[in-house]
Motif scaffolding. Structure first.
Motif, PDB file in Angstrom:
ATOM      1  N   ALA A  69      -4.990 -56.628-109.442  1.00  0.00           N
ATOM      2  CA  ALA A  69      -5.564 -55.753-109.252  1.00  0.00           C
ATOM      3  C   ALA A  69      -5.203 -55.625-107.384  1.00  0.00           C
ATOM      4  CB  ALA A  69      -6.302 -55.913-109.461  1.00  0.00           C
ATOM      5  N   GLY A  70      -5.636 -56.656-106.790  1.00  0.00           N
ATOM      6  CA  GLY A  70      -5.164 -56.177-105.316  1.00  0.00           C
ATOM      7  C   GLY A  70      -3.820 -56.324-104.946  1.00  0.00           C
ATOM      8  N   THR A  71      -2.571 -56.886-105.368  1.00  0.00           N
ATOM      9  CA  THR A  71      -1.440 -56.265-105.593  1.00  0.00           C
ATOM     10  C   THR A  71      -0.724 -54.992-105.253  1.00  0.00           C
ATOM     11  OG1 THR A  71      -0.992 -58.456-105.283  1.00  0.00           O
ATOM     12  CG2 THR A  71       1.293 -56.913-106.029  1.00  0.00           C
ATOM     13  N   ALA A  72      -1.484 -54.649-106.894  1.00  0.00           N
ATOM     14  CA  ALA A  72      -0.892 -52.860-107.767  1.00  0.00           C
ATOM     15  C   ALA A  72      -1.873 -52.217-106.779  1.00  0.00           C
ATOM     16  CB  ALA A  72      -2.170 -52.923-108.736  1.00  0.00           C
ATOM     17  N   ARG A 121      -2.432 -57.432 -97.351  1.00  0.00           N
ATOM     18  CA  ARG A 121      -3.388 -57.012 -98.480  1.00  0.00           C
ATOM     19  C   ARG A 121      -2.757 -57.467 -99.810  1.00  0.00           C
ATOM     20  NH1 ARG A 121      -8.086 -54.090-100.398  1.00  0.00           N
ATOM     21  NH2 ARG A 121      -8.235 -52.822 -98.648  1.00  0.00           N
ATOM     22  N   ILE A 122      -0.821 -56.904-100.225  1.00  0.00           N
ATOM     23  CA  ILE A 122      -0.194 -56.866-100.562  1.00  0.00           C
ATOM     24  C   ILE A 122       0.446 -58.825-100.915  1.00  0.00           C
ATOM     25  CG2 ILE A 122       2.371 -56.697-101.792  1.00  0.00           C
ATOM     26  CD1 ILE A 122       1.874 -53.780-100.264  1.00  0.00           C
ATOM     27  N   VAL A 123       0.268 -59.316 -99.526  1.00  0.00           N
ATOM     28  CA  VAL A 123       0.446 -61.200 -98.859  1.00  0.00           C
ATOM     29  C   VAL A 123      -0.874 -61.552 -99.972  1.00  0.00           C
ATOM     30  CG1 VAL A 123       0.485 -62.645 -97.667  1.00  0.00           C
ATOM     31  CG2 VAL A 123       2.416 -60.015 -97.665  1.00  0.00           C
ATOM     32  N   GLN A 124      -1.730 -61.103 -99.957  1.00  0.00           N
ATOM     33  CA  GLN A 124      -3.286 -61.941 -99.859  1.00  0.00           C
ATOM     34  C   GLN A 124      -2.904 -61.493-101.229  1.00  0.00           C
ATOM     35  OE1 GLN A 124      -6.590 -60.578-100.468  1.00  0.00           O
ATOM     36  NE2 GLN A 124      -7.319 -62.497-100.442  1.00  0.00           N
ATOM     37  N   GLY A 125      -3.011 -60.413-102.496  1.00  0.00           N
ATOM     38  CA  GLY A 125      -3.034 -60.198-103.612  1.00  0.00           C
ATOM     39  C   GLY A 125      -2.123 -61.442-104.380  1.00  0.00           C
ATOM     40  N   LEU A 126      -0.590 -61.307-103.938  1.00  0.00           N
ATOM     41  CA  LEU A 126      -0.070 -62.300-104.392  1.00  0.00           C
ATOM     42  C   LEU A 126      -0.229 -63.316-104.145  1.00  0.00           C
ATOM     43  CD1 LEU A 126       3.142 -60.081-103.192  1.00  0.00           C
ATOM     44  CD2 LEU A 126       2.434 -60.885-105.651  1.00  0.00           C
ATOM     45  N   LEU A 152       1.858 -55.087-112.339  1.00  0.00           N
ATOM     46  CA  LEU A 152       1.676 -54.445-111.060  1.00  0.00           C
ATOM     47  C   LEU A 152       2.004 -52.900-110.659  1.00  0.00           C
ATOM     48  CD1 LEU A 152       2.872 -57.779-109.584  1.00  0.00           C
ATOM     49  CD2 LEU A 152       0.703 -57.328-109.692  1.00  0.00           C
ATOM     50  N   LEU A 153       3.461 -52.925-110.842  1.00  0.00           N
ATOM     51  CA  LEU A 153       3.943 -51.474-110.912  1.00  0.00           C
ATOM     52  C   LEU A 153       3.320 -49.662-111.218  1.00  0.00           C
ATOM     53  CD1 LEU A 153       7.555 -52.210-110.872  1.00  0.00           C
ATOM     54  CD2 LEU A 153       6.694 -52.064-108.890  1.00  0.00           C
ATOM     55  N   SER A 154       3.327 -50.700-112.521  1.00  0.00           N
ATOM     56  CA  SER A 154       2.211 -49.518-113.338  1.00  0.00           C
ATOM     57  C   SER A 154       1.074 -49.142-112.820  1.00  0.00           C
ATOM     58  CB  SER A 154       2.289 -50.131-114.320  1.00  0.00           C
ATOM     59  OG  SER A 154       3.457 -49.586-115.374  1.00  0.00           O
TER      60      SER A 154
END
Length: 267
Positions: A69-72, A121-126, A152-154
């Motif tokens: 959820a965080g990465t998307a 935020r993306i780095v943390q989610g990944l 993730l992309l959708s």
């Protein structure tokens, strides 16, 4: 479409160059963004210091939901997070300056004050997602390996559509950024937790009304080997790309309708 993407890219590159001109400031702001978003996962860790499972899910499983959820959401926030500022432009009339430029308005609004620091935020989610994968005892199939990046992309596409639809609503409401945030930031927080902790009415609402469940709940439950609380057919887990396309089409129509209704401030 090609013209809009080119304009968006040029504006983004302008703001990125501006941010990177002060490297130390950029690094510190990205680090603060990374740490601030990490507080959500810290809250989850604190909960699991008192319980072994949350809604029947282990810490690693909840971390998997959190990471996806965080990465998307991070991808959508990086690309379209500036849309929430539209209400201010509508109120003070500065949207008029965008209308007279030979560039699509949506591209200008989306790229306005592009904040590269949101990459934190993306780095943390990944990172959380990667940690969860190492802790989960899953038997990965080729289908699962395709399902994960698709999710993730959708999910980013669905969140992006919500950003655009929320901005379109501000043409009529004037100041509805908090309403938009309840579906974007609030939706991202909701999806970080297992659906089993929420009432079925809420789960139905984020599946059939605002289809946030397609961001990660439905495909993630398949990967984790969990049952869908609504008992939907298995093929539904593979429909997030179609849902994302439908959401983008609807948000695009809402944006065009909102832009047509804009009457300026008269100043």
């Amino acid at each position: 479409m090609a013209e809009a993407l080119r304009a968006y890219g040029l504006i983004v590159w302008m703001w990125t160059r501006s941010a990177l001109a002060y490297r130390a400031s950029f690094v510190m702001s990205a680090a603060v963004n990374f740490a601030a978003t990490g507080l959500d996962f810290l809250a989850i860790l604190l909960m699991f210091s008192q319980v072994d499972r949350l809604g029947g899910f282990s810490l690693a499983e909840v971390a998997f939901l959190y990471g996806t959820a965080g990465t998307a959401f991070g991808l959508a926030d990086l690309a379209l997070g500036s849309m929430e500022r539209l209400g201010g432009r509508v109120r003070d009339g500065t949207l008029d300056t965008l209308l007279v430029r030979p560039v699509p308005v949506l591209a200008q609004v989306a790229a306005d004050r592009f904040a590269l620091r949101r990459i934190g935020r993306i780095v943390q989610g990944l990172l959380v997602l990667g940690w969860s994968v190492t802790r989960l005892e899953l038997h990965w199939t080729a289908l699962d390996l395709v399902l994960l990046p698709m999710m993730l992309l959708s999910g980013a596409g669905i969140f992006g559509a919500v950003f655009v639809a929320g901005a379109a609503f501000q043409f009529w409401a004037g100041d509805a950024s908090e309403v938009q945030n309840s579906f974007t930031y609030g939706g991202a927080t909701l999806l970080q937790y297992p659906p089993s902790v929420f009432a079925k009415e809420l789960v139905r609402g984020v599946t059939f009304v605002v289809p946030l469940a397609f961001v990660n709940w439905l495909p993630a439950l398949r990967i984790l080997g969990r049952q869908d609380p609504l008992g939907l057919p298995g093929w539904v887990d593979f429909t997030p790309p179609l849902v994302a396309v439908a959401c983008c089409a609807l948000s695009g129509a809402a944006w065009r309708a909102g832009l047509r209704s804009y009457r300026s401030t008269g100043s």
